[in-house]
Write a protein that holds these residues in place. Structure first.
Motif, PDB file in Angstrom:
ATOM      1  N   SER A  86      15.630  10.924   4.717  1.00 25.72           N
ATOM      2  CA  SER A  86      15.795  11.441   3.711  1.00 25.72           C
ATOM      3  C   SER A  86      14.926  11.513   2.897  1.00 25.72           C
ATOM      4  CB  SER A  86      17.026  10.825   3.930  1.00 25.72           C
ATOM      5  OG  SER A  86      17.214  11.100   2.432  1.00 25.72           O
ATOM      6  N   PHE A  87      14.495  12.837   2.196  1.00 28.74           N
ATOM      7  CA  PHE A  87      13.682  13.011   1.363  1.00 28.74           C
ATOM      8  C   PHE A  87      14.418  11.621  -0.090  1.00 28.74           C
ATOM      9  CE2 PHE A  87      12.013  16.256   3.423  1.00 28.74           C
ATOM     10  CZ  PHE A  87      11.054  16.360   2.845  1.00 28.74           C
ATOM     11  N   THR A  88      16.004  11.908   0.043  1.00 29.83           N
ATOM     12  CA  THR A  88      16.230  11.375  -1.814  1.00 29.83           C
ATOM     13  C   THR A  88      16.548   9.856  -1.035  1.00 29.83           C
ATOM     14  OG1 THR A  88      18.178  13.262  -1.461  1.00 29.83           O
ATOM     15  CG2 THR A  88      18.319  10.526  -2.293  1.00 29.83           C
TER      16      THR A  88
ATOM     17  N   ALA B  38      12.248   8.659  -2.145  1.00 28.93           N
ATOM     18  CA  ALA B  38      12.267   8.667  -2.953  1.00 28.93           C
ATOM     19  C   ALA B  38      12.776   8.186  -4.035  1.00 28.93           C
ATOM     20  CB  ALA B  38      12.983  10.271  -3.756  1.00 28.93           C
ATOM     21  N   GLU B  39      14.076   7.409  -3.737  1.00 34.60           N
ATOM     22  CA  GLU B  39      14.587   5.604  -4.480  1.00 34.60           C
ATOM     23  C   GLU B  39      13.700   4.497  -3.683  1.00 34.60           C
ATOM     24  OE1 GLU B  39      18.539   5.141  -2.903  1.00 34.60           O
ATOM     25  OE2 GLU B  39      19.409   6.814  -3.842  1.00 34.60           O
ATOM     26  N   ARG B  40      13.293   4.427  -2.663  1.00 37.12           N
ATOM     27  CA  ARG B  40      12.013   3.037  -2.067  1.00 37.12           C
ATOM     28  C   ARG B  40      11.342   3.209  -2.841  1.00 37.12           C
ATOM     29  NH1 ARG B  40      12.465   3.589   4.215  1.00 37.12           N
ATOM     30  NH2 ARG B  40      14.750   3.056   4.369  1.00 37.12           N
ATOM     31  N   LEU B  41      10.086   4.851  -3.417  1.00 30.40           N
ATOM     32  CA  LEU B  41       9.086   4.758  -4.114  1.00 30.40           C
ATOM     33  C   LEU B  41       9.308   5.427  -5.159  1.00 30.40           C
ATOM     34  CD1 LEU B  41       7.434   7.111  -1.583  1.00 30.40           C
ATOM     35  CD2 LEU B  41       7.246   4.465  -1.781  1.00 30.40           C
ATOM     36  N   PHE B  42      10.442   5.107  -5.750  1.00 27.62           N
ATOM     37  CA  PHE B  42      10.882   4.671  -7.334  1.00 27.62           C
ATOM     38  C   PHE B  42      10.554   6.361  -7.821  1.00 27.62           C
ATOM     39  CE2 PHE B  42      10.558   0.591  -5.893  1.00 27.62           C
ATOM     40  CZ  PHE B  42      12.261  -0.045  -6.576  1.00 27.62           C
ATOM     41  N   ILE B  43      10.473   7.650  -7.190  1.00 28.25           N
ATOM     42  CA  ILE B  43       9.522   8.772  -7.597  1.00 28.25           C
ATOM     43  C   ILE B  43      10.778   9.778  -7.251  1.00 28.25           C
ATOM     44  CG2 ILE B  43       7.650   8.187  -7.547  1.00 28.25           C
ATOM     45  CD1 ILE B  43       7.507   9.956  -4.483  1.00 28.25           C
ATOM     46  N   SER B  44      10.748  11.152  -8.360  1.00 29.80           N
ATOM     47  CA  SER B  44      12.158  12.025  -7.911  1.00 29.80           C
ATOM     48  C   SER B  44      12.127  12.137  -6.763  1.00 29.80           C
ATOM     49  CB  SER B  44      11.993  12.468  -8.974  1.00 29.80           C
ATOM     50  OG  SER B  44      10.386  13.340  -9.154  1.00 29.80           O
ATOM     51  N   GLN B  45      13.195  12.940  -6.672  1.00 29.12           N
ATOM     52  CA  GLN B  45      13.164  13.585  -4.961  1.00 29.12           C
ATOM     53  C   GLN B  45      12.102  15.147  -5.275  1.00 29.12           C
ATOM     54  OE1 GLN B  45      16.868  14.757  -3.398  1.00 29.12           O
ATOM     55  NE2 GLN B  45      16.394  16.122  -2.160  1.00 29.12           N
TER      56      GLN B  45
ATOM     57  N   PHE C  80       0.911  -0.669  -0.524  1.00 26.45           N
ATOM     58  CA  PHE C  80      -0.148   0.033   0.301  1.00 26.45           C
ATOM     59  C   PHE C  80       1.017   1.373   0.122  1.00 26.45           C
ATOM     60  CE2 PHE C  80      -3.426  -2.763   0.320  1.00 26.45           C
ATOM     61  CZ  PHE C  80      -4.357  -1.774   0.594  1.00 26.45           C
ATOM     62  N   SER C  81       1.284   1.420   0.457  1.00 25.88           N
ATOM     63  CA  SER C  81       3.275   2.260   1.020  1.00 25.88           C
ATOM     64  C   SER C  81       3.467   2.862  -0.864  1.00 25.88           C
ATOM     65  CB  SER C  81       3.628   2.010   1.899  1.00 25.88           C
ATOM     66  OG  SER C  81       4.991   0.986   1.318  1.00 25.88           O
ATOM     67  N   GLU C  82       3.650   2.227  -1.442  1.00 22.87           N
ATOM     68  CA  GLU C  82       4.415   2.051  -2.558  1.00 22.87           C
ATOM     69  C   GLU C  82       3.251   2.836  -3.891  1.00 22.87           C
ATOM     70  OE1 GLU C  82       7.531  -2.044  -2.044  1.00 22.87           O
ATOM     71  OE2 GLU C  82       5.979  -1.832  -3.344  1.00 22.87           O
ATOM     72  N   LYS C  83       1.778   2.703  -3.301  1.00 24.13           N
ATOM     73  CA  LYS C  83       0.799   3.333  -4.242  1.00 24.13           C
ATOM     74  C   LYS C  83       1.361   4.509  -4.745  1.00 24.13           C
ATOM     75  CE  LYS C  83      -2.738   0.259  -4.401  1.00 24.13           C
ATOM     76  NZ  LYS C  83      -4.425   0.375  -4.069  1.00 24.13           N
ATOM     77  N   GLU C  84       1.460   5.389  -5.659  1.00 23.57           N
ATOM     78  CA  GLU C  84       1.498   6.659  -6.373  1.00 23.57           C
ATOM     79  C   GLU C  84       0.258   7.810  -5.966  1.00 23.57           C
ATOM     80  OE1 GLU C  84       4.754   6.406  -9.881  1.00 23.57           O
ATOM     81  OE2 GLU C  84       2.939   7.078 -10.224  1.00 23.57           O
ATOM     82  N   GLY C  85       0.478   9.021  -5.993  1.00 26.03           N
ATOM     83  CA  GLY C  85      -0.419   9.583  -5.152  1.00 26.03           C
ATOM     84  C   GLY C  85      -1.331   9.681  -3.987  1.00 26.03           C
ATOM     85  N   ILE C  86      -0.205   9.088  -2.589  1.00 30.40           N
ATOM     86  CA  ILE C  86      -1.054   8.859  -1.102  1.00 30.40           C
ATOM     87  C   ILE C  86       0.198  10.341  -0.814  1.00 30.40           C
ATOM     88  CG2 ILE C  86      -1.920   7.088   0.578  1.00 30.40           C
ATOM     89  CD1 ILE C  86      -2.686   5.379  -1.637  1.00 30.40           C
TER      90      ILE C  86
ATOM     91  N   CYS D 236       0.099  10.576   2.860  1.00 34.53           N
ATOM     92  CA  CYS D 236       0.383   9.827   3.862  1.00 34.53           C
ATOM     93  C   CYS D 236       1.324   9.221   4.122  1.00 34.53           C
ATOM     94  CB  CYS D 236      -1.088   9.134   4.535  1.00 34.53           C
ATOM     95  SG  CYS D 236      -1.108   8.589   6.786  1.00 34.53           S
ATOM     96  N   PHE D 237       1.418   8.421   2.692  1.00 35.47           N
ATOM     97  CA  PHE D 237       2.743   7.124   3.109  1.00 35.47           C
ATOM     98  C   PHE D 237       3.460   7.919   2.489  1.00 35.47           C
ATOM     99  CE2 PHE D 237      -1.227   5.009   2.055  1.00 35.47           C
ATOM    100  CZ  PHE D 237      -1.427   3.845   2.812  1.00 35.47           C
ATOM    101  N   TYR D 238       4.015   8.734   0.916  1.00 36.44           N
ATOM    102  CA  TYR D 238       4.923   9.592   1.482  1.00 36.44           C
ATOM    103  C   TYR D 238       5.697  10.109   2.487  1.00 36.44           C
ATOM    104  CZ  TYR D 238       4.179   8.660  -3.969  1.00 36.44           C
ATOM    105  OH  TYR D 238       3.313   8.694  -4.837  1.00 36.44           O
ATOM    106  N   PHE D 239       5.577  10.960   3.574  1.00 35.25           N
ATOM    107  CA  PHE D 239       5.155  11.421   4.433  1.00 35.25           C
ATOM    108  C   PHE D 239       6.136  10.223   5.408  1.00 35.25           C
ATOM    109  CE2 PHE D 239       4.076  12.424   8.624  1.00 35.25           C
ATOM    110  CZ  PHE D 239       5.010  13.790   8.799  1.00 35.25           C
ATOM    111  N   VAL D 240       5.298   9.144   5.591  1.00 39.18           N
ATOM    112  CA  VAL D 240       5.957   8.442   6.694  1.00 39.18           C
ATOM    113  C   VAL D 240       7.195   7.843   5.822  1.00 39.18           C
ATOM    114  CG1 VAL D 240       5.447   5.498   7.636  1.00 39.18           C
ATOM    115  CG2 VAL D 240       2.937   7.497   7.374  1.00 39.18           C
ATOM    116  N   THR D 241       7.375   7.591   4.382  1.00 35.53           N
ATOM    117  CA  THR D 241       8.338   6.514   4.469  1.00 35.53           C
ATOM    118  C   THR D 241       9.496   7.684   4.013  1.00 35.53           C
ATOM    119  OG1 THR D 241       6.970   5.637   2.302  1.00 35.53           O
ATOM    120  CG2 THR D 241       9.821   5.657   2.111  1.00 35.53           C
TER     121      THR D 241
END
Length: 305
Positions: A23-25, A28-35, A4-10, A12-17
């Motif tokens: 680290s924002f960097t 971003a690598e864990r979620l496969f999106i840009s910083q 669930f935490s890997e879904k884009e557009g949520i 809350c999950f980005y914040f927890v990650t």
């Protein structure tokens, strides 16, 4: 983080990650999106809430009190969401989410507890039930499919219908009242134990079988008394009613009790301990639990050897 935490557009999950990665960097690598994308998501989240969640300073950040609260609640929500996913998959695949493990009533120490604790960390959604008993009770528990795995001593020849994992060959010890003169010995010959009854942990149905094994196979002389729990047996020991054969795995004996190795004809009396399970009931849970038992029982300080 889980599916669930890997879904884009949520957000809350980005914040927890981000908080978990510190680290924002890295997030971003864990979620496969840009910083920049994850930074925008966190900023948009703060704007939507109308409160600041993070205090940013160059490449570092810290959480505000509101951010701490939001992180804790989101973290719990993420964990619950992941648990829902795992349980849904388990139900869909018809997978039993329960491990039934048995162990000898006299098996005393930390190895079993450590194995259970680590198993629960590896499989937090798997319920583990523990049942203690005599050798025969554990044997019939496996035979009747009431147990998935048993930590037991070996009394029968290995069967091809079972997986038999040898864990340790351990010396037999007794617990005896520290007031008894035998407690002053560093080791005791089994023949010298005839002066005290041998206390066995057993229900009424298994008493004859246990007594026969301890008398005829191990060679304990004298009378036998029975207790149905470790607590009751040790109260009998402390009061001087008898001695208790026990498997020692690195713990200290209770107050008022000494633990002494038993010799037979000058050599240490030993027993062999194994993890047993029916081959047909073998699965990932059973095999992992057996591996943990092997690791902790063979570790210095936790092994009965």
């Amino acid at each position: 983080m889980g599916k669930f935490s890997e879904k884009e557009g949520i957000p809350c999950f980005y914040f927890v990650t981000v908080v978990d990665a510190n680290s924002f960097t890295e997030a971003a690598e864990r979620l496969f999106i840009s910083q920049s994308a994850i930074s925008q998501q966190i900023k948009a989240l703060e704007e939507d809430l109308g409160v600041q969640l993070m205090l940013r300073e160059k490449r570092k950040f810290s959480l505000t009190p509101a951010g701490e609260y939001f992180y804790r609640r989101c973290k719990a929500m993420v964990g619950e969401a992941d648990a829902i996913v795992r349980e849904t998959v388990r139900i869909g695949k018809g997978k039993d989410n329960h491990l039934r493990a048995g162990y000898l009533s006299t098996f005393n120490g930390q190895a079993l507890g450590r194995a259970v604790a680590e198993f629960s960390e590896i499989y937090p959604d798997v319920r583990i039930s523990l049942q203690s008993g005599t050798h025969e009770e554990l044997y019939y528990g496996l035979l009747n499919r009431e147990l998935d795995i048993a930590l037991n001593d070996q009394r029968r020849a290995f069967s091809d219908e079972y997986v038999n994992v040898e864990l340790a060959t351990a010396p037999v010890l007794i617990e005896i009242s520290s007031r008894h003169y035998l407690s002053e010995l560093h080791q005791v010959e089994i023949e010298d134990l005839h002066v005290l009854p041998c206390i066995l942990l057993s229900g009424e149905e298994q008493r004859e079988v246990e007594q026969r094994y301890y008398r005829n196979i191990l060679g304990f002389p004298g009378e036998f008394l029975f207790a149905e729990s470790m607590e009751a047996a040790r109260l009998m020991v402390v009061s001087g009613q008898g001695f208790l054969p026990i498997e020692d795995v690195g713990t200290l004996p209770p107050v008022g009790i000494r633990r002494i190795p038993v010799l037979r004809h000058g050599a240490a009396l030993k027993r062999r301990y194994c993890a047993f399970w029916r081959k047909e009931r073998g699965n990932e849970f059973v095999e992992t639990f057996a591996e943990l038992l092997m690791r902790y029982i063979s570790t210095p300080g936790t092994s009965p050897a």
